[in-house]
Each structure stands twice: as structure tokens, then as C-alpha cells.
Design an enzyme around this catalytic site. Structure first.
Site, short mmCIF file in Angstrom:
data_model
loop_
_atom_site.label_atom_id
_atom_site.label_comp_id
_atom_site.label_asym_id
_atom_site.label_seq_id
_atom_site.Cartn_x
_atom_site.Cartn_y
_atom_site.Cartn_z
N GLN A 1 62.42 27.78 60.76
CA GLN A 1 62.41 26.78 61.83
C GLN A 1 61.34 25.70 61.58
O GLN A 1 61.45 24.59 62.09
CB GLN A 1 62.16 27.48 63.17
CG GLN A 1 62.11 26.57 64.37
CD GLN A 1 62.16 27.37 65.66
OE1 GLN A 1 63.17 27.95 66.00
NE2 GLN A 1 61.04 27.41 66.36
N LYS B 1 36.64 -11.04 60.99
CA LYS B 1 37.44 -10.09 60.21
C LYS B 1 38.94 -10.24 60.40
O LYS B 1 39.44 -10.51 61.48
CB LYS B 1 37.06 -8.65 60.59
CG LYS B 1 35.66 -8.26 60.22
CD LYS B 1 35.49 -8.07 58.72
CE LYS B 1 36.34 -6.95 58.25
NZ LYS B 1 35.66 -5.86 57.64
N THR C 1 44.13 -3.17 33.15
CA THR C 1 44.08 -1.73 32.88
C THR C 1 42.66 -1.32 33.23
O THR C 1 41.73 -2.12 33.08
CB THR C 1 44.37 -1.40 31.40
OG1 THR C 1 43.35 -1.97 30.59
CG2 THR C 1 45.73 -1.91 30.96
N HIS C 2 42.49 -0.15 33.75
CA HIS C 2 41.17 0.31 34.21
C HIS C 2 40.58 -0.64 35.28
O HIS C 2 39.37 -0.69 35.44
CB HIS C 2 40.18 0.45 33.05
CG HIS C 2 40.73 1.18 31.87
ND1 HIS C 2 40.58 2.53 31.69
CD2 HIS C 2 41.46 0.74 30.82
CE1 HIS C 2 41.19 2.89 30.56
NE2 HIS C 2 41.73 1.83 30.02
N GLU D 1 46.72 -0.22 54.60
CA GLU D 1 45.79 0.92 54.65
C GLU D 1 46.46 2.14 55.27
O GLU D 1 46.30 3.27 54.80
CB GLU D 1 44.55 0.55 55.47
CG GLU D 1 43.62 -0.41 54.80
CD GLU D 1 42.48 -0.80 55.72
OE1 GLU D 1 41.34 -0.42 55.44
OE2 GLU D 1 42.72 -1.50 56.74
N TYR E 1 67.96 34.72 56.46
CA TYR E 1 67.28 33.87 57.44
C TYR E 1 66.03 34.55 57.97
O TYR E 1 66.00 35.76 58.22
CB TYR E 1 68.22 33.54 58.62
CG TYR E 1 67.52 32.67 59.65
CD1 TYR E 1 67.50 31.29 59.50
CD2 TYR E 1 66.83 33.23 60.72
CE1 TYR E 1 66.82 30.48 60.40
CE2 TYR E 1 66.16 32.43 61.63
CZ TYR E 1 66.15 31.05 61.46
OH TYR E 1 65.46 30.26 62.35
N SER F 1 38.52 -7.21 64.16
CA SER F 1 37.45 -6.26 64.44
C SER F 1 36.97 -6.48 65.86
O SER F 1 36.92 -7.61 66.34
CB SER F 1 36.31 -6.47 63.45
OG SER F 1 35.10 -5.95 63.98
#
Ligand code: ARG
Length: 470
Positions: free
Chosen positions: A335, A296, A168-169, A303, A330, A290
Site C-alpha cells: 500500500q 534581491k 569543464t570543471h 532552486e 500480496y 527578500s
């Protein structure tokens, strides 16, 4: 006034199906600005399906003869084949997919093609197409979400004995099973599926027969159209039917919630695969390197899922904003619904699919997880609850244990380093059996209520899910 000769049903030089009352051709800027063809061509199969049902309804209402209907159905089949094969001859004057298909139909079968649009407007037509498409996509997304659940459950089963720190936290809190953590996402996805199903019930209503806004002049049996298209109900107010985009908004809201869940899962995958956590390794095929730093291995997939969440929220807010000031019925503003909805559906579908595959290849670092549950005073609550079993009110037990933890922090020791004698300097309620509660296994086993992380519970829940999702 000088009259130009133009083919019947088509305006002066414009090729537009609505050009009868116009004397000037559409400005090229306006043609480009108003065209929705690039977006709505993906509705073509549904547009044709709707047209087939409309033609049959017109035949039943004796508006079309049997021969005319047959010609139209044959023509529509040809148009569909052209579109399927990518051989459909689009022209710049085709404002949207509905006009393109009707224009082509008439080219193919002659003026009888011009009878198809009897009693119909693009307004009820597009409302129908949108619902047909959305109905299909919501169904597909439910299946995709099930596959993601299955990936999560597969990993949960494979690691049902692995403990991890629950947080938690983002501070270590109490030990939980890694499987229990994964199953939390399975629960979220189940609610997501419920929302999709719920949206589906309100999407599954047939609007055709509403005309442009007021209804149809022809004795069309709308229930028959609905039956042909597999709708259990028809819309009950023509003004509402052509201006309602609630089902798109509901879908976008449900999609936003799914993305929120996927984004949280992604965030955890990013964290867990970091050097700081080392809880998991993402499969190489789902990471990128990378261009400069040779060492890397970046978690770009989670992400991007996290990043794309903003797009989906944006579409929800965008469409709500588009709708908020519109008078009935309408308006061309409507659209704008399709780009939002299509992009959101594409984004969520791709995100669900890629995470489902990634998770199958997730490698769990048992060693790092085992180490991580051994530190961080994860068992302090167990100690406090031990004192409760010895008759101390929980609030006092909490205070005593807090002092023990502070002493450990100051002495750079862990709870497991304490002896019974150490414990008794804080409270004489500690007895020999106290040390036995300061174990991860014991802490897990005691969380035996429904919803808790006890291994028995989690194993049972895995079995329930496996049975339910089979
Ligand atoms: N392309 C239009 C849309 O997506 C179809 C309906 C157009 N109707 C009209 N009266 N201009 O909303």
C-alpha cells in the site's frame, strides 16, 4: 456465544465489508493507521473503469445476469458522478477507495452490488488501478516533457547566433553556441521520454483475474477484460501479478533521471542569473524577493526544482526498500507504493511545467555572453590545432600553446593581443594566417562534425527537433 444481528455482508457494528469473521470492531487507531483513502482516492476513476470491465467480464462468463450487470453499471455511473462532483459520502470505515466505492454501490443498488466483487480481490483490483493510473500519467508526462523541449528549442532558435563559454570543471574551456548548450537538455529529455515509453510497455499489462493470489474460480475471459481496458497483454502468473510493483519502481527510476536533468538545468539557471555570470535574466514572475534586502531577485523556482529532486530520489529508494524483503504474494506493505509514486509524479509534472514556462520568458544577456567568450583563453585549443595543421604532433603543439598561455597569464594579456612575431618566439611554425584562427567564429565553425557546435550543425539540429516534435 451471543450472536448480534447484522446486515448481510457487513460485520458487527463495523460496517466493514470483510467483517464476517470478526467479533470486535477495528480499533480507531488501526482504522486511521491502515486507511489509504486519503491517498488512493485519486484512483477512483480508474477503479470504476476497472469495475465496469470486471462486471462485463462476469456477465460474459454468465456469473452475472444481464439485469444484474445493467444495475451494477448504472450504480457505478452514479458513484462516479458523486465522486466527480465531490459529493461522495465518505465514511471513516472506508478503508480505501475500493471499499468506499463498493460500499456506496451497494447502498445505491442494494445487495446486487455485492456481486461485483465476485472472483476479484482488492489485490488484483489495486494492481489494475495502479497500472491504469500509471499508464495515463506516463503518457501525460511524455507530453509535458515535449513542451519543455519546445521551450528550450524556442530559445535555441531565438539565440542561435549567440556564443558562450563552454565549461569543464566550471572553468572556461571552449566557445560553444548558447543554442547548442540548450539543445543538450533537449537530448536528455528525449532519452527521458524513451525511458517513460519503455516503462509504459511493461506497465501496460492487465492483472485482473489474478484474484487474491491464486487466480479466479470463475470462467472469466481475461483477454476480454484486457481488450475492454485497452491492454495489449494479460499477466501470466497470479502470484507475480498481485505482488509486482516493478512498474512503479521503473517509473520512479525514470522520474529520478528526469529530476536529475531538471536539477542540472536549474543549477545552471541559478548560476547564470547570478551577478557573477549575468548570462540570463529570469522573468520577474518566476522570481521572488527578500523580506529584508530590497534589491534581491531570487531564483526560487529553479532552486526548488533542484531541491525537490531529493524527494523523488527518496521515493525511489523508499519503494525499493519497502519491496526488498516481501514474501510472495500480496502484503499490506505494498500500500505504501502509491504515496511514493503519486508524490513523485506530482513533483516531476509540476517541475517540468514550471520550467517550460520559465524558459519561454528567459532573457538572454547577449552583451555579457559576448564579453565572456572574449576572455579566459577559450581559443587556446584552436591555436594548438593550428600548429597541428602545420605538421606539429598534437602533444608538442599542446605544450607550445601551454607556454604561450602561461606567458599571457604572467603578462596579463589575452591571446588576441599577440602578434605573429610574438607567436613566432614560441614556434617558427606560426605564420601570418595564425591570427585568423584565434576567433570565436572560426572556433565555432570548425566544430562541424555531427554533434559539434558549428552554427550550421546547430541550425540543422534545431530544424530536426522542430520537425520531430511538431
Ligand atoms: N489499500 C490496499 C493497497 O493499496 C488495497 C489492497 C488491500 N488488500 C488487502 N488484502 N488488504 O494495497
Amino acid at each position: 456465544m451471543k450472536k448480534k444481528r447484522v446486515p448481510s455482508g457487513v460485520g458487527p457494528q463495523t460496517g466493514k465489508l470483510w467483517a464476517g469473521r470478526f467479533t470486535e470492531r477495528t480499533h480507531e487507531l488501526v482504522e486511521a493507521f491502515t486507511s489509504s483513502l486519503a491517498v488512493d482516492r485519486r484512483l477512483y476513476a480508474h477503479d470504476i473503469e476497472g469495475s465496469i470491465a470486471h462486471a462485463k467480464t462476469l456477465e460474459r462468463a454468465r456469473v452475472l445476469s444481464r439485469r444484474e450487470t445493467a444495475a451494477i453499471l448504472r450504480g457505478l455511473a452514479t458513484v462516479r458522478a458523486e465522486l466527480d462532483k465531490g459529493r461522495f459520502p465518505f465514511v471513516p470505515q472506508d478503508e480505501d477507495i475500493h471499499m468506499a466505492i463498493e460500499r456506496r454501490l451497494t447502498e445505491l443498488i442494494g445487495s446486487v452490488g455485492g456481486k461485483l466483487h465476485t472472483g476479484r480481490s482488492r489485490n488484483d483490483q489495486v494492481a489494475l488501478d495502479l497500472r491504469l493510473y500509471l499508464r495515463q500519467e506516463l503518457g501525460r508526462l511524455i507530453e509535458r516533457a515535449t513542451r519543455l523541449q519546445q521551450s528550450l528549442i524556442g530559445q535555441a532558435r531565438a539565440h542561435r547566433d549567440v556564443a558562450m563559454p563552454g565549461y569543464t570543471h566550471l572553468q572556461r574551456a571552449q566557445p560553444v553556441l548558447f543554442a547548442h548548450h540548450l539543445l543538450a537538455y533537449v537530448e536528455m529529455l528525449e532519452r527521458d521520454k524513451g525511458r517513460l515509453r519503455d516503462a509504459l510497455t511493461r506497465t501496460n499489462v492487465m492483472p485482473l483475474g489474478s484474484g487474491a493470489l491464486a487466480g479466479s474460480n470463475y470462467p472469466v475471459d481475461r483477454a476480454y477484460t484486457a481488450k475492454l481496458l485497452g491492454f495489449p497483454r494479460v499477466t501470466e502468473n497470479s502470484l507475480d501479478a498481485v505482488s509486482d510493483r516493478d512498474c512503479a519502481v521503473e517509473a520512479l527510476a525514470a522520474l529520478s533521471l528526469i529530476m536529475m536533468h531538471l536539477s542540472r538545468l536549474s543549477e545552471e539557471l541559478v548560476l547564470w542569473s547570478s551577478q557573477e555570470f549575468r548570462f540570463v535574466d529570469l522573468p520577474d514572475g518566476f522570481c521572488t524577493g527578500s523580506s529584508m534586502m530590497p534589491q534581491k531577485k531570487n531564483p526560487d523556482v529553479p532552486e526548488l526544482v533542484r531541491g525537490k529532486t531529493g524527494r523523488v530520489y527518496g521515493h525511489l529508494l523508499g519503494l525499493l526498500t519497502t519491496l526488498k524483503g516481501l514474501p510472495l504474494s500480496y502484503n499490506r506493505d505494498l500500500q505504501e507504493d502509491k504515496e511514493a509514486l503519486f508524490d513523485a509524479l506530482d513533483t516531476v509534472s509540476a517541475s517540468v511545467d514550471v520550467l517550460a514556462e520559465l524558459l519561454k520568458g528567459l532573457m538572454v544577456n547577449r552583451k555579457a555572453l559576448a564579453e565572456s567568450v572574449e576572455s579566459g583563453y577559450l581559443l587556446a585549443t584552436e591555436l594548438a590545432d593550428y600548429l597541428v595543421t602545420k605538421g606539429l604532433p598534437f602533444r608538442q603543439a599542446h605544450a607550445v600553446t601551454g607556454r604561450i598561455v602561461r606567458a599571457c597569464v604572467e603578462g596579463d594579456r589575452d591571446l588576441r593581443d599577440l602578434t605573429v612575431a610574438d607567436l613566432r618566439t614560441f614556434s617558427d611554425r606560426f605564420q601570418k594566417d595564425a591570427l585568423a584562427v584565434i576567433t570565436v567564429d572560426g572556433a565555432l565553425r570548425r566544430k562541424a562534425q555531427v554533434g559539434g557546435t558549428a552554427p550550421q550543425r546547430v541550425a540543422a539540429r534545431i530544424r530536426e527537433w522542430e520537425r520531430a516534435l511538431r
